[in-house]
Structure formats: C-alpha cells, structure tokens
Design a protein around this motif. Sequence first.
Motif, PDB file in Angstrom:
ATOM      1  N   UNK A   1       0.672  -0.622   0.046  1.00 27.30           N
ATOM      2  CA  UNK A   1       0.168  -0.143  -0.321  1.00 27.30           C
ATOM      3  C   UNK A   1       0.786   1.029   0.111  1.00 27.30           C
ATOM      4  N   UNK A   2       0.096   2.088  -0.675  1.00 27.22           N
ATOM      5  CA  UNK A   2       1.193   3.725  -0.822  1.00 27.22           C
ATOM      6  C   UNK A   2      -0.116   4.450  -0.150  1.00 27.22           C
ATOM      7  N   UNK A   3       0.900   5.529   0.401  1.00 28.91           N
ATOM      8  CA  UNK A   3       0.216   6.595   1.318  1.00 28.91           C
ATOM      9  C   UNK A   3       0.859   8.067   0.538  1.00 28.91           C
ATOM     10  N   UNK A   4      -0.159   9.333   0.008  1.00 30.66           N
ATOM     11  CA  UNK A   4      -0.154  10.374   0.039  1.00 30.66           C
ATOM     12  C   UNK A   4      -0.857  11.413   1.049  1.00 30.66           C
ATOM     13  N   UNK A   5       0.078  12.435   1.302  1.00 36.47           N
ATOM     14  CA  UNK A   5      -0.395  13.307   1.374  1.00 36.47           C
ATOM     15  C   UNK A   5      -0.510  14.560   1.098  1.00 36.47           C
ATOM     16  N   UNK A   6      -1.471  14.951   1.098  1.00 28.77           N
ATOM     17  CA  UNK A   6      -2.055  15.860  -0.008  1.00 28.77           C
ATOM     18  C   UNK A   6      -2.669  16.824   0.824  1.00 28.77           C
ATOM     19  N   UNK A   7      -2.233  17.984   1.781  1.00 28.37           N
ATOM     20  CA  UNK A   7      -3.138  18.997   2.590  1.00 28.37           C
ATOM     21  C   UNK A   7      -3.249  18.495   3.804  1.00 28.37           C
ATOM     22  N   UNK A   8      -4.454  18.709   4.056  1.00 22.84           N
ATOM     23  CA  UNK A   8      -4.658  17.663   5.300  1.00 22.84           C
ATOM     24  C   UNK A   8      -5.414  16.258   5.208  1.00 22.84           C
ATOM     25  N   UNK A   9      -5.436  15.734   3.803  1.00 23.81           N
ATOM     26  CA  UNK A   9      -6.227  14.343   3.442  1.00 23.81           C
ATOM     27  C   UNK A   9      -4.743  13.299   2.670  1.00 23.81           C
ATOM     28  N   UNK A  26     -14.142   6.746   4.709  1.00 24.99           N
ATOM     29  CA  UNK A  26     -14.344   8.056   3.370  1.00 24.99           C
ATOM     30  C   UNK A  26     -13.416   8.291   3.456  1.00 24.99           C
ATOM     31  N   UNK A  27     -12.628   9.107   4.355  1.00 18.34           N
ATOM     32  CA  UNK A  27     -12.049  10.060   3.946  1.00 18.34           C
ATOM     33  C   UNK A  27     -10.985  10.053   4.940  1.00 18.34           C
ATOM     34  N   UNK A  28      -9.507  10.552   5.314  1.00 21.46           N
ATOM     35  CA  UNK A  28      -8.909  10.296   6.252  1.00 21.46           C
ATOM     36  C   UNK A  28      -7.861  11.572   6.289  1.00 21.46           C
ATOM     37  N   UNK A  29      -8.101  12.133   7.452  1.00 25.24           N
ATOM     38  CA  UNK A  29      -7.880  13.417   7.744  1.00 25.24           C
ATOM     39  C   UNK A  29      -6.999  13.783   8.627  1.00 25.24           C
TER      40      UNK A  29
END
Length: 78
Positions: A1-9, A26-29
């Motif tokens: 799995x890959x994770x990227x931060x975009x702003x606060x998401x 639905x979202x990860x903040x």
Amino acid sequence: MEIAAVGHFLILAGSQKALEPFLETKATLIVDSVEEFKKWLVDGGSEIIRDIQEVPTGKNITMKHPDGSVIEDVQFSK
C-alpha cells in the motif's frame, strides 16, 4: 500500500486486498490532536468505530459521523 499526503488529507493506493480494511472509510484527515478531535466529534454526535490507537506514524481514530460518513483522523508523531 502507498500513502500520500495532500494538504490535510491522506490518499491511499494499493491492491484490493491491502485496501480492504479501509473501504468503508470515506476520508482520512491529518489532525493536530486525535484526542481533541475525538472529544469534539463525540460531543457533536459521532460514534467511535475504532478508538485511539498507536500506529507506526503516530495515532489514529475512526469515527462514524452523524451523516453516516466514516472518517479516520490521523495525528503524526513529531
């Protein structure tokens, strides 16, 4: 799995098997304090799905909001 931060998401990518535990979310903040968000969300009528836990990147909590949305809040370790 890959994770990227975009702003606060946080955006998750990976195989169906790797993402399966997160499909309902639905979202990860990204938040400053999961403890503060937990109190604020519970006071606002949200339900705890997975309480605060230590994870490799810090802490997280998953809540079901009054509208039915399941949201994960993540606090990165400093």
